[in-house]
Each structure stands twice: as C-alpha cells, then as structure tokens.
Design an enzyme around this catalytic site. Structure first.
Site, PDB file in Angstrom:
ATOM      1  N   GLN A   1      -2.317  11.520   8.381  1.00  0.00           N
ATOM      2  CA  GLN A   1      -1.768  10.965   9.626  1.00  0.00           C
ATOM      3  C   GLN A   1      -0.268  11.284   9.589  1.00  0.00           C
ATOM      4  O   GLN A   1       0.483  10.647   8.855  1.00  0.00           O
ATOM      5  CB  GLN A   1      -1.990   9.444   9.690  1.00  0.00           C
ATOM      6  CG  GLN A   1      -1.473   8.840  10.988  1.00  0.00           C
ATOM      7  CD  GLN A   1      -1.411   7.316  10.955  1.00  0.00           C
ATOM      8  OE1 GLN A   1      -1.388   6.697   9.886  1.00  0.00           O
ATOM      9  NE2 GLN A   1      -1.392   6.709  12.130  1.00  0.00           N
TER      10      GLN A   1
ATOM     11  N   GLY B   1       0.239   3.565  14.044  1.00  0.00           N
ATOM     12  CA  GLY B   1      -0.665   2.432  14.179  1.00  0.00           C
ATOM     13  C   GLY B   1      -2.055   2.719  13.653  1.00  0.00           C
ATOM     14  O   GLY B   1      -2.444   3.870  13.413  1.00  0.00           O
TER      15      GLY B   1
ATOM     16  N   SER C   1       4.825  -3.127 -53.720  1.00  0.00           N
ATOM     17  CA  SER C   1       5.648  -3.669 -52.639  1.00  0.00           C
ATOM     18  C   SER C   1       7.013  -3.000 -52.580  1.00  0.00           C
ATOM     19  O   SER C   1       7.528  -2.526 -53.591  1.00  0.00           O
ATOM     20  CB  SER C   1       5.864  -5.168 -52.859  1.00  0.00           C
ATOM     21  OG  SER C   1       4.637  -5.822 -52.850  1.00  0.00           O
TER      22      SER C   1
ATOM     23  N   TYR D   1       5.911  -0.673 -42.414  1.00  0.00           N
ATOM     24  CA  TYR D   1       5.938   0.297 -41.328  1.00  0.00           C
ATOM     25  C   TYR D   1       5.247   1.561 -41.806  1.00  0.00           C
ATOM     26  O   TYR D   1       5.711   2.209 -42.752  1.00  0.00           O
ATOM     27  CB  TYR D   1       7.370   0.631 -40.874  1.00  0.00           C
ATOM     28  CG  TYR D   1       7.357   1.784 -39.906  1.00  0.00           C
ATOM     29  CD1 TYR D   1       6.695   1.654 -38.677  1.00  0.00           C
ATOM     30  CD2 TYR D   1       7.922   3.008 -40.212  1.00  0.00           C
ATOM     31  CE1 TYR D   1       6.607   2.725 -37.789  1.00  0.00           C
ATOM     32  CE2 TYR D   1       7.841   4.088 -39.326  1.00  0.00           C
ATOM     33  CZ  TYR D   1       7.177   3.937 -38.118  1.00  0.00           C
ATOM     34  OH  TYR D   1       7.075   4.983 -37.251  1.00  0.00           O
TER      35      TYR D   1
ATOM     36  N   ARG E   1       6.831  -4.674   3.931  1.00  0.00           N
ATOM     37  CA  ARG E   1       6.902  -6.073   3.494  1.00  0.00           C
ATOM     38  C   ARG E   1       6.756  -6.227   1.981  1.00  0.00           C
ATOM     39  O   ARG E   1       7.021  -7.287   1.425  1.00  0.00           O
ATOM     40  CB  ARG E   1       5.817  -6.892   4.222  1.00  0.00           C
ATOM     41  CG  ARG E   1       6.121  -7.113   5.699  1.00  0.00           C
ATOM     42  CD  ARG E   1       4.932  -7.653   6.488  1.00  0.00           C
ATOM     43  NE  ARG E   1       3.957  -6.609   6.801  1.00  0.00           N
ATOM     44  CZ  ARG E   1       2.845  -6.801   7.525  1.00  0.00           C
ATOM     45  NH1 ARG E   1       2.580  -8.010   7.996  1.00  0.00           N
ATOM     46  NH2 ARG E   1       2.008  -5.807   7.775  1.00  0.00           N
TER      47      ARG E   1
HETATM   48  C1  UD1 Z   1      -4.137  -5.402  10.558  1.00  0.00           C
HETATM   49  C2  UD1 Z   1      -4.844  -5.711  11.876  1.00  0.00           C
HETATM   50  C3  UD1 Z   1      -4.929  -7.218  12.047  1.00  0.00           C
HETATM   51  C4  UD1 Z   1      -5.698  -7.789  10.878  1.00  0.00           C
HETATM   52  C5  UD1 Z   1      -5.101  -7.369   9.540  1.00  0.00           C
HETATM   53  C6  UD1 Z   1      -6.053  -7.733   8.417  1.00  0.00           C
HETATM   54  C7  UD1 Z   1      -4.294  -3.915  13.447  1.00  0.00           C
HETATM   55  C8  UD1 Z   1      -3.450  -3.515  14.594  1.00  0.00           C
HETATM   56  N1  UD1 Z   1      -4.094  -5.130  12.979  1.00  0.00           N
HETATM   57  O1  UD1 Z   1      -2.828  -5.933  10.651  1.00  0.00           O
HETATM   58  O2  UD1 Z   1      -5.594  -7.540  13.252  1.00  0.00           O
HETATM   59  O3  UD1 Z   1      -5.720  -9.214  10.984  1.00  0.00           O
HETATM   60  O4  UD1 Z   1      -4.877  -5.955   9.482  1.00  0.00           O
HETATM   61  O5  UD1 Z   1      -5.533  -7.442   7.158  1.00  0.00           O
HETATM   62  O6  UD1 Z   1      -5.129  -3.127  13.019  1.00  0.00           O
HETATM   63  N2  UD1 Z   1      -2.143   2.032   8.417  1.00  0.00           N
HETATM   64  C9  UD1 Z   1      -2.240   3.390   8.598  1.00  0.00           C
HETATM   65  N3  UD1 Z   1      -1.515   4.008   9.571  1.00  0.00           N
HETATM   66  C10 UD1 Z   1      -0.706   3.306  10.406  1.00  0.00           C
HETATM   67  C11 UD1 Z   1      -0.611   1.909  10.239  1.00  0.00           C
HETATM   68  C12 UD1 Z   1      -1.343   1.307   9.243  1.00  0.00           C
HETATM   69  O7  UD1 Z   1      -2.965   4.071   7.855  1.00  0.00           O
HETATM   70  O8  UD1 Z   1      -0.090   3.942  11.278  1.00  0.00           O
HETATM   71  C13 UD1 Z   1      -2.924   1.378   7.340  1.00  0.00           C
HETATM   72  C14 UD1 Z   1      -2.030   0.674   6.352  1.00  0.00           C
HETATM   73  O9  UD1 Z   1      -1.745   1.538   5.258  1.00  0.00           O
HETATM   74  C15 UD1 Z   1      -2.893  -0.500   5.912  1.00  0.00           C
HETATM   75  C16 UD1 Z   1      -3.822  -0.753   7.081  1.00  0.00           C
HETATM   76  O10 UD1 Z   1      -3.747   0.387   7.923  1.00  0.00           O
HETATM   77  O11 UD1 Z   1      -3.661  -0.184   4.775  1.00  0.00           O
HETATM   78  C17 UD1 Z   1      -3.439  -1.993   7.880  1.00  0.00           C
HETATM   79  O12 UD1 Z   1      -2.107  -1.858   8.314  1.00  0.00           O
HETATM   80  P1  UD1 Z   1      -1.110  -3.107   8.327  1.00  0.00           P
HETATM   81  O13 UD1 Z   1       0.181  -2.639   8.861  1.00  0.00           O
HETATM   82  O14 UD1 Z   1      -1.122  -3.762   7.020  1.00  0.00           O
HETATM   83  O15 UD1 Z   1      -1.801  -4.044   9.412  1.00  0.00           O
HETATM   84  P2  UD1 Z   1      -1.683  -5.620   9.561  1.00  0.00           P
HETATM   85  O16 UD1 Z   1      -0.393  -5.954  10.198  1.00  0.00           O
HETATM   86  O17 UD1 Z   1      -2.013  -6.273   8.282  1.00  0.00           O
HETATM   87 CA    CA Z   2      -2.331  -5.517   6.209  1.00  0.00          CA
END
Ligand code: UD1
Ligand code: CA
Length: 471
Positions: free
Chosen positions: A82, A87, A413, A374, A21
C-alpha cells in the site's frame, strides 16, 4: 487447524500503518508479545484457521515487515504494497487490485489484533454463510469503548453502520458495542463497495468500516459476538502490555494442560516459539525466551532466564541462572547463579555451579565446574574437575584462544590456564598454578612459590605493630 469444511477463503491482513501512538520508531506490527511480532500472531491465526491464501498489506516500514513475514511463513504469505497509508479501506483496495481474480470469501484482519482465536474465524464464516450475508462482522461489548468504532443498530437491532470513535456524536460515543475489526466479506461485493468509499471523515481516510453500511443497505450483515479480551487491538504500549500478559497466561495454561508442573501461572514468561514437554517443571519468575526446548523431567527453578537454550531430560537449572544460546545435557545441573553465555554445550550429568561463567565451551559427560570459575573457549573432556576460582585466560587483548582439557583431569582451585594451552588426560594441576605450557597426560603441574613457615614470627610482628600504634 480448521474445525470444519469451509469453502476455500482468503485472508487479507492489514499491516501498513505507522502506529504513531506506539511512540516508537519500530513499525507497530513488529512489536512483540511473547517473543513473536504482532503481525506473525495474526498470520499464524489466519493460517491455522485454514486460509487458502494469506495477503499481507505492508507500507510503513515495509522492508522490515516483509522480511519478518517471509522469514516466518515463506511462500504461505503474499506481500502486497500500500504505497500511501490512506486508510484501512484503501489497504484492502490494494490487496484486491493486486489480484483481480481473487474471489470467494475474504476474511479481513488487522495486523494489530494478535489474540484472535483461530476457531473464532470459523464461527464467523459459519454465521455469515448460514445467514447468506455479504458481510459477517465480529462485535463485542466494552465497558470503556474509547478508541474503537461503535456499532450502530436500528430499532429492530439490525446493524446500520459503524462510526469511528473520532467521528462519534456525544450520543454515539456512549454506545458500548464496538467493532473489534474482523470481517468475512464476499469478494465481489467487497470490490464494488471499496470503489464507493469516500474520505469524508475526521481523518480524511478511506475507512473499511464504511463497507458495513453498504452491506447493511442490502440487508446483508451477519454478526457474531466475541470476547473483547481475545479481540483487543494494540494501539499503544499499554495495549501491548495487556496483550502480552494475556498471551503469557494462555501459554502457561496450555503448558499446564499438557502436564508441565508450573509453580505460578501468573509469573511464567514462556515465549510462543518455545517447546516444553509434559513432565518438566517451571518455577516462579522463569523466563524462556526465543526458541527454548525443555524436555521431560527437566526442572527450571525460580528466576532463571533462558534464551534459545535446549534443556535435556532430567536436567536441573537451579535458581537465578542465566543462559543464552546453549545446551544443557541430560541430567546435568546448572546453578544457582550460573551464567552460560553463547555456545556453552554441557554434556550429560555435567555440572556448572554457583557464580561460574561459561562461554563457547563444551563440557564432557560428568565434568564439573562447581564454583566461581570462568571457562571460555574451552574444550573439556569427560569426568574432569575444574576447581573453585579457575580461570581460562582466553583473551590476550587481541584474540581469543582455546584451552583443551582431557578426560579425568583434575584442576586445583585458583588455577589460571593461559590459552592456547592443552592439559592431557588424567593430569593433575596443583592449586594456584598458572599454566602457560601444555601439560602431558597423567602429569602433575605445579607452578607456585614455595611456602616458608617462620615460627613465632606472627606474634612478634603483632607486638611490633601494636607498639607503633600506641601514642
Ligand atoms: C480500526 C477500525 C475501528 C476498530 C479498530 C479495532 C477502521 C477505519 N477502524 O481502528 O473501527 O474498532 O480498528 O482494532 O478500520 N492500516 C493499513 N493501512 C492504512 C491504515 C491502517 O494497513 O492506511 C492497518 C494498520 O497497520 C493496522 C490496522 O490497519 O494494523 C488498523 O489500523 P488502525 O489505525 O490501528 O485502526 P484503528 O484506529 O485501531
Ligand atoms: Ca488499531
């Protein structure tokens, strides 16, 4: 610093996501606010709160993210991979599996939530310990909760589970209580719960948030309400700009608190890693970037942009000056409208005035480059005067060369000094001279065509030209 005595706890910081995003090729957590990447804000918060260990989960753009945290925090962070971004639950699993001995309390933070106050982590740890809860959860209320997971509670007000925005029913979508994404979880419970996660949701991922439902079934969730302004997550460029504005304001207020005179709290842009001493003053629209240091009594006036610059005590930087990777000595004066390029080292009480540019030059104590000059690749002694319009011709199209100016030299100058060239101490260069050979100490150098005055010539010339113009 931790405000009370917590049992040792570990932080797991999730930073493996791509951040589509953001619409940017840079990994999301490396986008900066106040000059510092998001991930470093979060690591800093965890360490300040007293994390005994700090595990950072990387994946997308892993080499760059790892380099950033290791450079900034060294051995205080442990980097975990990871391999696939399946997720937030899967990211936590990777961290736990990297160390089967990890026990005690685990605080999980998202690498995209940069503004969490370290004291808030302490409050959360206290709350879950007091409630003997397996899981402590931060919550917040948002008038426009879009994008965040919603917190579902039962009739008694106990937390039941978290529903992600994309998985909400129309009714659930109206809930204003959201999940800011900060958890304090018992490690043993967490290991077990992570093993039970399934990807049956809109994104087909393993959601860390589903762990909350498992804790709730044991009646073991504590909650602490926070202010969403502090807990905001960055998902797109708009969120980033909102966080940057808030970080900037926080920095300005903390500087004001320590006695820095600030013209306008809303238009001061000081990066997180700059240092400004009490008793300094900062005008409106001043930008201090990178690692600037501004000492007591120094004043940076309106519109200046300084990057990695040291400004010593009582120095003045007058309006609309730009300086990079340079130092400005005690009581020195720069500007208005000066440009100090990298490696300009200005001595005490020296002066660089309007429309002058310096680069890789040392200017000795009390020396002046007052107007339209300069000076590049220069070594200038003490008490020298570099006249208006002087140019150090340092570049021959292939190489840069040095101009050396002794103490107490006076450069008239509109002088050009064709480097490499040395002007000895106390020498005097007549205005308009092109200096191509070294000038000995206390000598006068003059190199310009001799002036002739032709009496009455101008009047005759004018008359002739006018006659020509008539039809
Ligand atoms: C997440 C929460 C949501 C919360 C919000 C707050 C979950 C499923 N959802 O959503 O409930 O309201 O944050 O800001 O947790 N990341 C990983 N590995 C992955 C996916 C994500 O390390 O496989 C990290 C991302 O880099 C990021 C963080 O986890 O820093 C959150 O991920 P993001 O995709 O931004 O989650 P949200 O949709 O914001
Ligand atoms: Ca987020």
């Amino acid at each position: 610093m931790p405000t009370n005595q917590q049992a040792p706890w570990s932080a797991i910081i999730l930073a493996a996501g791509e951040g589509t995003r953001m619409k940017s090729s840079r990994p999301k957590v490396l986008h900066t606010i106040a000059g510092r990447p998001l991930i470093s804000w979060v690591v800093q918060t965890a360490l300040e709160a007293g994390a005994a260990r700090c595990l950072v989960v990387v994946g997308h753009g892993r080499a760059e993210v790892e380099r950033e945290v290791v450079e900034a925090f060294g051995a205080r962070v442990e980097v975990v991979l990871q391999p696939e971004q399946r997720g937030t639950g899967d990211a936590v699993r990777c961290a736990l599996e990297s160390d089967p001995t990890l026990s005690g309390r685990v605080v999980v933070l998202y690498g995209d939530c940069p503004l969490i106050p370290s004291g808030f982590i302490d409050v959360l740890l206290d709350a879950s310990r007091a409630a003997k809860a397996s899981l402590g959860l931060a919550t917040a209320n948002l008038a426009v909760p879009e994008g965040y997971g919603r917190i579902l509670r039962d009739a008694e007000g106990a937390v039941v589970r978290i529903v992600e925005d994309r998985d909400c029913s129309d009714e659930e979508r109206k809930i204003n209580e959201v999940n800011p994404g900060l958890y304090d979880i018992d490690a043993a419970f967490l290991r077990n719960a992570i093993g039970q996660l399934t990807p049956d949701n809109a994104q087909g991922q393993l959601y860390l948030t589903d762990v909350v439902e498992l804790a709730a079934r044991r009646g073991s969730v504590a909650t602490v309400a926070g202010d969403m302004a502090d807990l905001i997550g960055v998902n797109d460029q708009r969120d980033l700009a909102i966080c940057a504005a808030r970080a900037r304001r926080r920095i300005a207020e903390s500087l004001a608190e320590k006695g820095v005179a600030i013209t306008d709290l809303d238009s001061l842009y000081v990066d997180a890693d700059c240092e400004v001493e009490g008793g300094a003053s900062l005008g409106a629209q001043v930008h201090l970037r990178g690692r600037c240091v501004v000492r007591e009594g120094a004043s940076i006036d309106v519109g200046c942009v300084l990057t990695d610059v040291v400004v010593e005590a009582n120095a003045l930087v007058l309006p609309y000056s730009v300086a990079t990777d340079s130092s400005i000595g005690e009581g020195a004066s720069v500007g208005p409208f000066s440009h100090l390029r990298p490696q300009s080292e200005l001595g005490p009480r020296s002066k660089v005035g309007n429309f002058s540019e310096t680069k890789k030059t040392t200017l000795g104590e009390g020396s002046k480059v007052n107007h339209l000059a300069y000076v590049g690749d220069g070594v200038i002694g003490k008490g020298a005067n570099i006249g208006a319009g002087t140019i150090f011709c340092n570049y021959d199209g292939e190489q840069k060369h040095t101009t050396v100016i002794g103490d107490d030299v006076f450069i008239g100058s509109d002088t050009q000094l064709v480097a490499p060239v040395t002007v000895g101490r106390g020498a005097y260069i007549a205005s308009g001279t092109t200096v191509t050979r070294d000038v000995p100490e206390d000598s006068l150098a003059v190199g310009r065509a001799k002036q002739q005055n032709k009496k009455g010539y101008a009047a005759r010339l004018r008359a002739r030209l006018r006659r020509k113009k008539e039809p």
